[in-house]
Design a protein around this motif. Structure first.
Motif, PDB file in Angstrom:
ATOM      1  N   LYS A  93       1.813  10.407   0.975  1.00  0.00           N
ATOM      2  CA  LYS A  93       1.363   9.016   0.878  1.00  0.00           C
ATOM      3  C   LYS A  93       1.094   8.609  -0.564  1.00  0.00           C
ATOM      4  N   GLU A  94       0.580   9.539  -1.352  1.00  0.00           N
ATOM      5  CA  GLU A  94       0.280   9.248  -2.748  1.00  0.00           C
ATOM      6  C   GLU A  94       1.539   8.959  -3.555  1.00  0.00           C
ATOM      7  N   ARG A  95       2.670   9.489  -3.107  1.00  0.00           N
ATOM      8  CA  ARG A  95       3.907   9.390  -3.871  1.00  0.00           C
ATOM      9  C   ARG A  95       4.957   8.487  -3.230  1.00  0.00           C
ATOM     10  N   GLU A  97       4.785   5.390  -2.193  1.00  0.00           N
ATOM     11  CA  GLU A  97       4.813   4.033  -2.733  1.00  0.00           C
ATOM     12  C   GLU A  97       5.738   3.949  -3.945  1.00  0.00           C
ATOM     13  N   SER A 100       9.426   4.403  -2.722  1.00  0.00           N
ATOM     14  CA  SER A 100       9.860   3.256  -1.932  1.00  0.00           C
ATOM     15  C   SER A 100      10.146   2.042  -2.819  1.00  0.00           C
ATOM     16  N   LYS A 101       9.270   1.800  -3.782  1.00  0.00           N
ATOM     17  CA  LYS A 101       9.454   0.644  -4.679  1.00  0.00           C
ATOM     18  C   LYS A 101      10.606   0.870  -5.651  1.00  0.00           C
ATOM     19  N   THR A 106      13.262   3.559   2.340  1.00  0.00           N
ATOM     20  CA  THR A 106      12.304   4.149   3.270  1.00  0.00           C
ATOM     21  C   THR A 106      12.084   5.603   2.886  1.00  0.00           C
ATOM     22  N   LYS A 124       7.412   5.613   5.408  1.00  0.00           N
ATOM     23  CA  LYS A 124       7.000   4.460   4.612  1.00  0.00           C
ATOM     24  C   LYS A 124       8.204   3.565   4.402  1.00  0.00           C
ATOM     25  N   SER A 126      10.239   0.128   3.243  1.00  0.00           N
ATOM     26  CA  SER A 126      10.233  -0.887   2.192  1.00  0.00           C
ATOM     27  C   SER A 126      10.664  -2.205   2.827  1.00  0.00           C
TER      28      SER A 126
END
Length: 260
Positions: A93-95, A97, A100-101, A106, A124, A126
């Protein structure tokens, strides 16, 4: 106690077995049949049958000296799997984002379980990339999905052969590898590169790049991937994505205790 959720069918014997396990707390580490019987208001014969079944499946163990019962190794193993999964999810989860950006994609995390199934446990999406097929809890094919290949490629040969023996791989697209020979060659390629690519093998129009995450024994326990359309993950950026994915996978592996 077990059985409080009334949504759906409840199997009484399984429900009672769960209640037996819940009888064991920090203050009651060992219990006899009579004690369990009184706590559950059940006959000793019924409790004995349930307890014996739990012992046979390693959910309970019997102390040879006093004939009392305690929680078994199987619960420890399952608890460690859950603990590891939660740790992995937090690490990803920390990585996720960032990935994904950066790639409008995804991000997936899949983990290997004791029955050799590889299952999606985190996702995750996008706004520019929403992948439908990869639902949480769904099996990730080890012959075609990026995460599946990334894990299977680093298993020992015995486990690889077991996977090939028990699976009847479905031809999901024209690119899906289904013969054992072709799958083995693909796994060897993945191991050499250090990352896997799903090149429209699960779904046409989609591409995925994945790398394995290792545990303290240097065996694969999970994989992280970036997935998006082939127009977003073009062939000329696969190596760039692989570099990022491998770096992040190595970071997570290091935090799991592995020393490269």
């Amino acid at each position: 106690m077990a059985g409080q959720n009334k949504n759906g069918v409840v199997v009484q014997s399984v429900d009672r077995a769960c209640e037996i396990l819940e009888c064991f707390t920090g203050l009651r580490e060992e219990l006899g049949i009579k004690e369990i019987s009184e706590m559950m208001n059940l006959s000793k014969s019924t409790v004995y049958g349930l307890v014996n079944t739990l012992v046979q499946n390693n959910f309970l163990e019997q102390n040879i000296d006093n004939k009392r019962y305690k929680l078994g190794i199987k619960l420890f193993e399952l608890g460690m799997l859950t603990h590891r999964r939660m740790n992995l999810e937090n690490e990803v989860k920390e990585r996720a984002e960032f990935l994904s950006k950066k790639y409008s994609s995804t991000v997936h995390l899949a983990a290997i379980y004791h029955d050799m199934n590889i299952v999606y446990i985190y996702k995750k999406d996008s706004p520019d990339s929403v992948i439908i097929y990869s639902q949480l809890g769904k099996k990730a094919p080890s012959n075609s999905s990026g995460v599946g290949k990334a894990i299977a490629a680093f298993l020992d040969e015995k486990l690889q052969n077991e996977i090939l023996e028990i699976n009847d791989f479905e031809k999901l697209t024209k690119n899906t590898l289904t013969s054992n020979t072709d799958i083995k060659k693909e796994w060897n390629k993945v191991k050499k590169l250090g990352y896997a690519v799903d090149n429209e093998e699960v779904e046409m129009g989609l591409r995925c790049v994945a790398a394995p995450i290792f545990g303290v024994d240097k065996k694969p326990i999970a994989a992280i991937s970036v997935s998006a359309s082939i127009s977003q993950i073009t062939e000329d950026i696969i190596e760039d994505i692989a570099k990022d994915i491998k770096q992040i996978a190595d970071e997570i592996s290091f935090r799991q205790g592995i020393k490269f």
